[in-house]
Design an enzyme around this catalytic site. Structure first.
Site, mmCIF file in Angstrom:
data_model
loop_
_atom_site.group_PDB
_atom_site.id
_atom_site.type_symbol
_atom_site.label_atom_id
_atom_site.label_comp_id
_atom_site.label_asym_id
_atom_site.label_seq_id
_atom_site.Cartn_x
_atom_site.Cartn_y
_atom_site.Cartn_z
ATOM 1 N N ASP A 295 0.914 -1.039 0.095
ATOM 2 C CA ASP A 295 0.044 -0.055 -0.014
ATOM 3 C C ASP A 295 1.007 1.254 0.000
ATOM 4 O O ASP A 295 2.351 1.252 0.176
ATOM 5 C CB ASP A 295 -0.930 -0.015 1.171
ATOM 6 C CG ASP A 295 -2.383 0.779 0.822
ATOM 7 O OD1 ASP A 295 -2.034 1.882 0.078
ATOM 8 O OD2 ASP A 295 -3.304 0.538 1.396
ATOM 9 N N GLU A 496 -10.832 6.798 3.736
ATOM 10 C CA GLU A 496 -9.672 6.040 4.578
ATOM 11 C C GLU A 496 -9.056 7.300 5.332
ATOM 12 O O GLU A 496 -9.041 8.431 5.099
ATOM 13 C CB GLU A 496 -8.719 5.453 3.912
ATOM 14 C CG GLU A 496 -8.086 6.482 2.697
ATOM 15 C CD GLU A 496 -6.988 5.811 1.985
ATOM 16 O OE1 GLU A 496 -6.084 5.023 2.921
ATOM 17 O OE2 GLU A 496 -6.267 6.118 1.191
HETATM 18 C C1 BGC Z 1 -3.155 8.887 -1.192
HETATM 19 C C2 BGC Z 1 -3.579 7.828 -0.375
HETATM 20 C C3 BGC Z 1 -2.984 8.172 1.028
HETATM 21 C C4 BGC Z 1 -2.986 9.500 1.405
HETATM 22 C C5 BGC Z 1 -2.445 10.131 2.806
HETATM 23 C C6 BGC Z 1 -3.294 10.336 -0.721
HETATM 24 O O1 BGC Z 1 -2.929 11.072 -1.630
HETATM 25 O O2 BGC Z 1 -3.818 8.579 -2.535
HETATM 26 O O3 BGC Z 1 -3.538 6.699 -0.789
HETATM 27 O O4 BGC Z 1 -3.077 7.261 1.967
HETATM 28 O O5 BGC Z 1 -2.708 10.580 0.470
HETATM 29 O O6 BGC Z 1 -0.708 10.019 2.511
HETATM 30 C C1 BGC Z 2 -5.195 2.844 -0.052
HETATM 31 C C2 BGC Z 2 -5.405 2.140 -1.008
HETATM 32 C C3 BGC Z 2 -4.977 2.646 -2.356
HETATM 33 C C4 BGC Z 2 -3.612 3.326 -2.158
HETATM 34 C C5 BGC Z 2 -3.214 4.124 -3.650
HETATM 35 C C6 BGC Z 2 -3.907 4.001 0.150
HETATM 36 O O1 BGC Z 2 -3.938 4.913 1.016
HETATM 37 O O2 BGC Z 2 -5.099 2.275 1.262
HETATM 38 O O3 BGC Z 2 -6.475 1.431 -1.158
HETATM 39 O O4 BGC Z 2 -5.069 1.892 -3.479
HETATM 40 O O5 BGC Z 2 -3.794 4.293 -1.336
HETATM 41 O O6 BGC Z 2 -4.050 5.398 -3.841
#
Ligand code: BGC
Ligand code: BGC
Length: 605
Positions: A295, A496
């Site tokens: 990830d 998330e």
């Molecule tokens: C990314 C996520 C990541 C988040 C926090 C976003 O730009 O797409 O995958 O978890 O930044 O760092």
């Molecule tokens: C998420 C994934 C995602 C990745 C890339 C992460 O923060 O947990 O689900 O595929 O970012 O954006």
């Protein structure tokens, strides 16, 4: 021996030779091209294949694609080209793929993206319901169609790898990724996850209308204590296997050739370093022959004091490709990753055999995808993005995903000939809210975030007769005397990390609108937009009909189809619906107090 006998023998020998070469070519894990590449590749080139860099980092030095012979580029939720229309994405892919053609080995890049409900970062793409709504359809056919449509839209921009399906089995609604899961029952993850893989990868992975699926997040992401994102899943192995593994078993059977490792831990041990599950269970026992991607900066969490050590732990545990967001000079960036990998191999801390295994897996997948034959996109596919045919699939999915929870005196379906309908609530005319997180931006946003699509208000206007007056009033005022009210309320977008909630009650504003309408005495139909069951025990009493619409995406017409009877509801709850916060976590089969609605509940007309 006469000449005809000789001829027969020769034919026999030829058949044997043919047979051997077919067997060799078909044997999983081998391919003449991949063997030949591996023999000539330097260690640097091999490490390059194992390195996946985020767009925001590589855009600063795109020629690093050539310099380091990188294997993959991704767009994380927050990364996007300046032009987010299809052509903008396609131009970047074309130009970046160009760099690989200048390298010695000419190994094409594979571009990855979170197309988790359609090609959702692209303005103009069809946004499908999030997985929780697809869980409510119980229909693998529609999920397969969505997988295929998404692959076509992705390939239209030159992106060939989708970080989907998420086969998380969400067991606690506090979790902000509950909507990315098909539901609380592993049977849904199994059946619908596999259907998505089939649709995405097609009958031939090398077709230009197919894309590579990535089953995620391995494993146990939906089972963390208190529903904490990236938390700790505290269950014994039998439970882990029964609840959180079936999605992978079935996904692999369906042909999935990539899997993403979870940020979460299993009984205190981070998955990114879990050799037993990554190598022994997934690759050996389950026979997974594709590759494992981390990830986003997932390796880094294994040892926050030493990136080098963290890398060693993860690669030796079985990780094949590292997802790296950071640019040179930032912490734990891709240039550091490459340098540490070289040191670790030189010091004998990562065996060369492990590197070869990882690179072989990656190249086998690239080869089976046909990337060597066609590294560049098929330009004709660009026009398929947001097509009528794809919107029709979206609309169909939306109507199948709606779950009718209450329908007092059969007030649904509403007549299309009512004199006046009042539409209220903050979600009624808001494309951003009905799409939810992972839409254009990482967390998603309320408002006019994209072009195309139909809000629920627009859909209602399209559906009713010419003589019906439809009035929109966000706060529900001016409803007295109307024939019926449709109120659209619910959760505003999140994704998330940000979406975890200790309290899942409907907001006070939303409750106020419903109560105000109820006081007028007219029939009140509530449509709930949400990424999970919300606590509605009190407010549902103030409504005559109540429909859970989840996060339907751009095709709001599917909602009106159900409300006005163009489609008889078939959706069934993918989650047990709790009465109050103290009941959470609650799943079917738990010997707890009665929920508000059981798993599988759903009315029809
Ligand atoms: C990314 C996520 C990541 C988040 C926090 C976003 O730009 O797409 O995958 O978890 O930044 O760092
Ligand atoms: C998420 C994934 C995602 C990745 C890339 C992460 O923060 O947990 O689900 O595929 O970012 O954006």
């Amino acid at each position: 021996m006469n000449s005809s006998m000789k001829r027969l023998l020769n034919i026999g020998a030829l058949c044997l030779l043919l047979h051997i070469s077919v067997v060799l070519a078909a044997k999983p894990g081998t391919s003449a091209r991949v063997d030949a590449l591996l023999k000539t590749m330097t260690l640097d080139e091999k490490i390059g294949q194992m390195t996946q860099v985020d767009y925001d980092a590589i855009k600063l030095n795109p020629s690093d694609i050539e310099k380091y012979a990188l294997g993959s580029i991704l767009w994380g939720g927050g990364s996007e080209p300046d032009n987010i229309k299809p052509q903008g994405w396609a131009d970047i892919c074309d130009s970046y793929q160009g760099f690989t053609q200048k390298t010695k080995m000419k190994i094409p890049l594979i571009f990855g993206i979170d197309a988790v409900h359609g090609h959702n970062n692209v303005d103009g793409a069809v946004i499908f319901p999030h997985n929780i709504g697809l869980g409510a359809t119980r229909n693998p056919k529609i999920v397969e169609q969505i997988g295929h449509a998404t692959a076509v839209e992705m390939q239209g921009t030159g992106i060939q790898w989708d970080f989907a399906p998420c086969v998380a089995v969400a067991r606690n609604e506090r979790w902000g990724r509950t909507y990315e899961s098909f539901g609380e029952d592993p049977a849904l993850a199994k059946e619908l996850g596999a259907a998505f893989v089939k649709g995405m990868q097609g009958s031939r992975l090398s077709a230009k209308t197919s894309a590579l699926a990535c089953v995620k997040h391995f494993a146990g992401d939906g089972g963390t204590t208190n529903g904490k994102d990236q938390g700790n899943t505290e269950v014994d192995e039998a439970t882990l296997r029964a609840i959180h593994l079936p999605g992978y078993v079935e996904g692999i059977k369906a042909g999935a050739l990539s899997i993403m490792v979870s940020y979460s831990s299993w009984n205190g041990k981070k998955m990114h370093g879990n050799k037993y599950l990554m190598t022994d269970v997934l690759k050996k026992e389950l026979g997974f022959r594709g590759f494992l991607v981390s990830d986003w900066a997932g390796i880094d969490q294994l040892d926050t004091a030493s990136y080098k050590n963290a890398i060693m732990l993860s690669i030796n545990a079985g990780l094949d490709m590292a997802m790296i967001p950071n640019a040179p000079k930032q912490k734990n960036n891709y240039v550091d990753f490459i340098a540490y990998m070289k040191e670790l191999v030189a010091e004998g801390k990562i065996p060369v055999s492990r590197i070869d295994d990882a690179v072989r897996r990656i190249l086998i997948v690239k080869n089976e995808m046909g990337l060597f034959e066609h590294p560049f996109r098929d330009k004709a596919l660009l026009a398929k993005i947001g097509s009528k045919a794809h919107r029709a699939i979206g609309r169909d999915a939306v109507r199948q995903s709606l779950v009718v929870l209450k329908n007092e005196k059969n007030i649904l379906p509403l007549s299309k000939k009512l004199k006046n309908v009042i539409v209220a609530g903050k979600g009624a005319d808001d494309i951003g809210m009905q799409c939810g997180g992972w839409t254009i931006s990482w967390q998603g946003k309320s408002g006019n975030v994209l072009s195309g699509g139909t809000t629920i208000l627009q859909a209602i206007k399209h559906t009713v007769s010419k003589n019906t007056e439809v009035t929109y009033s966000a706060d529900g005022s001016g409803a007295t005397g109307a024939d019926a009210a449709i109120v659209v309320v619910g959760e505003e977008p999140y994704a998330e990390m940000i979406g975890d909630r200790a309290d899942l009650h409907l907001s006070k504003n939303d409750v106020d609108v419903i109560e105000k309408l109820k006081a007028t005495g007219i029939p009140v139909v509530v449509v709930l937009l949400s990424g999970r069951p919300i606590i509605i025990t009190d407010v549902i009493k103030d409504s005559h009909a109540f429909v859970a619409a989840w996060l339907p995406g751009t095709e709001g017409q599917g909602v009106a189809d159900v409300l006005f009877g163009d489609y008889k509801p078939t959706g069934k709850l993918p989650h047990t619906w709790p009465k109050d916060m103290t009941q959470i976590p609650i799943s079917a089969g738990d010997k707890k107090s009665e929920p508000l609605f059981p798993y599988g509940f759903g009315l029809s007309y």
